[in-house]
Design an enzyme around this catalytic site. Structure first.
Site, PDB file in Angstrom:
ATOM      1  N   ASP A   1       0.868  -1.163   0.000  1.00  0.00           N
ATOM      2  CA  ASP A   1       0.000   0.000   0.000  1.00  0.00           C
ATOM      3  C   ASP A   1       0.917   1.228   0.000  1.00  0.00           C
ATOM      4  OD1 ASP A   1      -2.169   1.593   0.050  1.00  0.00           O
ATOM      5  OD2 ASP A   1      -2.904   0.971   2.011  1.00  0.00           O
TER       6      ASP A   1
ATOM      7  N   ASP B   1      -7.903  -7.144   0.817  1.00  0.00           N
ATOM      8  CA  ASP B   1      -7.046  -7.230   1.998  1.00  0.00           C
ATOM      9  C   ASP B   1      -7.849  -6.702   3.168  1.00  0.00           C
ATOM     10  OD1 ASP B   1      -6.643  -4.257   1.183  1.00  0.00           O
ATOM     11  OD2 ASP B   1      -5.858  -4.397   3.215  1.00  0.00           O
TER      12      ASP B   1
ATOM     13  N   CYS C   1     -13.259 -27.601  10.127  1.00  0.00           N
ATOM     14  CA  CYS C   1     -12.033 -26.845   9.829  1.00  0.00           C
ATOM     15  C   CYS C   1     -10.787 -27.709  10.053  1.00  0.00           C
ATOM     16  CB  CYS C   1     -11.963 -25.608  10.724  1.00  0.00           C
ATOM     17  SG  CYS C   1     -10.422 -24.700  10.572  1.00  0.00           S
TER      18      CYS C   1
ATOM     19  N   CYS D   1      -7.742 -26.700  10.648  1.00  0.00           N
ATOM     20  CA  CYS D   1      -6.623 -25.980  11.272  1.00  0.00           C
ATOM     21  C   CYS D   1      -6.172 -26.651  12.573  1.00  0.00           C
ATOM     22  CB  CYS D   1      -6.973 -24.513  11.506  1.00  0.00           C
ATOM     23  SG  CYS D   1      -7.778 -24.139  13.059  1.00  0.00           S
TER      24      CYS D   1
ATOM     25  N   CYS E   1      -8.479 -26.073  15.675  1.00  0.00           N
ATOM     26  CA  CYS E   1      -9.699 -26.890  15.713  1.00  0.00           C
ATOM     27  C   CYS E   1      -9.378 -28.363  15.946  1.00  0.00           C
ATOM     28  CB  CYS E   1     -10.494 -26.708  14.426  1.00  0.00           C
ATOM     29  SG  CYS E   1     -11.230 -25.059  14.309  1.00  0.00           S
TER      30      CYS E   1
ATOM     31  N   HIS F   1      -6.934 -19.980  13.013  1.00  0.00           N
ATOM     32  CA  HIS F   1      -8.223 -20.498  12.527  1.00  0.00           C
ATOM     33  C   HIS F   1      -8.848 -19.521  11.531  1.00  0.00           C
ATOM     34  CE1 HIS F   1     -12.283 -21.979  12.332  1.00  0.00           C
ATOM     35  NE2 HIS F   1     -12.646 -20.718  12.520  1.00  0.00           N
TER      36      HIS F   1
HETATM   37 ZN    ZN Z   1     -10.023 -23.976  12.672  1.00  0.00          ZN
END
Ligand code: ZN
Length: 390
Positions: A97, A270, A308, A310, A313, A339
């Site tokens: 930016d 973004d 999920c 991740c 999780c 997450h």
């Molecule tokens: Zn997650």
């Protein structure tokens, strides 16, 4: 599609039901597949997270900020290390930016003139003049793949005269930025302003797209207008941009904002939200947004989101995360931000796959109500779980 020598852009698919499209951009540091969300690394770092997390999630572009990096560590550090990729150990693309948004958000501390913006460094008090040329020079030194022109952003609730003056200055600065880029191989995007005034957006788009930029951004949104005004302006203004170049909606947004803007023909985004909200204990899930500060999570065994993949999780219950939030343990910001960035990456990937396979309408109709919902209106236990308990 037209081939730009600096940012070759190919159209992979266009949705028939909406204006959504899937592009592939070739940057100096790898291919970028749209629609894409770019995590914000303002100070050459993700908030709370190692860049390794962005690598593992296969993010293709990070966003860094010229205003902050000019003040600290300063151009001499990037000259010493070669560029930002070598400095922060990130070998994929970087978009910088220009500093235009900080001229808006810190406007009380900045004096603005035709030449540029003058302000004092927050590290040592020295006076810095940020001109369109200085911003491009700094972005060249940072070595980003995509540079942004310096623009003058005003609140989207500003009056017509203020909004017009800002867009006209933005156009003059856009010409100066384009000239300053010279023969650099770094891509450069122009920025369309005009607030929520239809005729001003049209004027700004006509002026900015007359310059041969490699892509175009919609600026001046998510700065005071309502969600409906933002969506209407996005839909109208995106149509004013060339079909054969990428379109970037700056500073947007929540998952539902991304879905709505992709539907309206935007390719790039973004936002600080995935990590900023992660730091506050708020998570986006496939059952809507949940706020782990709420007492309802005190004894909930379920993870944030059972669908999920991740690491948060896979390991932790909502009860444990709720406890960490209440105890203000710093690690919880990392756990929830991991997450949230996983959720954003997965959402963008689902949108791209749906555009490629002609199923974007089904995805939109299925996911929009979920992305709009939050746990203040939903039960804390997902419906599937409640059925299983009966
Ligand atoms: Zn997650």
């Amino acid at each position: 599609m037209a081939i730009s020598s600096r940012l070759p852009c190919s159209l992979d698919a266009r949705d028939e039901w909406s204006r959504a499209r899937a592009l592939t951009l070739k940057t100096l540091h790898g291919s970028v597949e749209t629609p894409i969300f770019m995590p914000v690394a303002t100070q050459a770092a993700l908030r709370f997270l190692d860049l390794e997390c962005a690598h593992q999630l296969d993010y293709q572009v990070l966003l860094a900020n010229t205003y902050h990096l000019l003040i600290r560590p300063g151009p001499e550090i990037f000259q010493r290390y070669g560029d930002i990729h070598r400095f922060m150990k990130w070998d994929h693309a970087v978009l910088t930016d220009s500093g235009g948004f900080q001229l808006f958000s810190l406007s009380k501390q900045i004096s603005l003139s035709e030449d540029g913006a003058s302000f004092r460094s927050y590290t040592d008090g020295r006076r810095i003049l940020l001109t369109p040329e200085r911003s491009i020079e700094m972005q060249k030194t940072i070595g980003s793949d995509i540079m942004m022109v310096l623009d003058h952003c005003v609140s989207s609730t500003s009056d017509e005269a203020t909004t017009r003056a800002a867009l006209e200055l933005t156009t003059r600065w856009a010409h100066r930025s384009y000239t300053a880029r010279g023969d650099s191989q770094q891509a450069l995007f122009g920025i369309v302003q005009g607030g929520c005034f239809t005729h001003l957006r049209r004027e700004s788009a006509a002026q900015i797209t007359s310059i041969d930029f490699d892509g175009f951004a919609l600026g001046g949104l998510a700065v005071g207008e309502s969600k409906a005004e933002r969506e209407d302006t996005t839909e109208f203004a995106a149509e004013l941009l060339p079909a054969d170049k990428p379109r970037y909606l700056m500073g947007v947004g929540t998952p539902i904002d991304l879905l709505e803007a992709v539907r309206r023909g935007v390719d790039m985004f973004d936002c600080i939200l995935p990590t900023a909200l992660g730091g506050q204990g708020v998570a986006f899930t496939s059952h809507g947004k949940i706020d782990l500060r709420r007492g309802v999570y005190r004894i909930i065994d379920d993870p944030l989101d059972r669908s999920c993949p991740c690491s948060t999780c896979a390991r932790f219950s909502r009860a444990y995360l709720h406890h960490l939030v209440k105890a203000q343990e710093p690690i919880v910001s990392q756990l929830i931000s991991t997450h949230n960035l996983t959720f954003y990456r997965s959402l963008m990937r689902r949108m791209r796959v749906a555009i490629l396979s002609g199923t974007f309408r089904e995805l939109y109709e299925r996911e929009a109500p979920i992305l709009l919902s939050s746990d203040t209106e939903n039960p804390p236990v997902p419906p599937a779980r409640r059925r299983a308990l009966r």
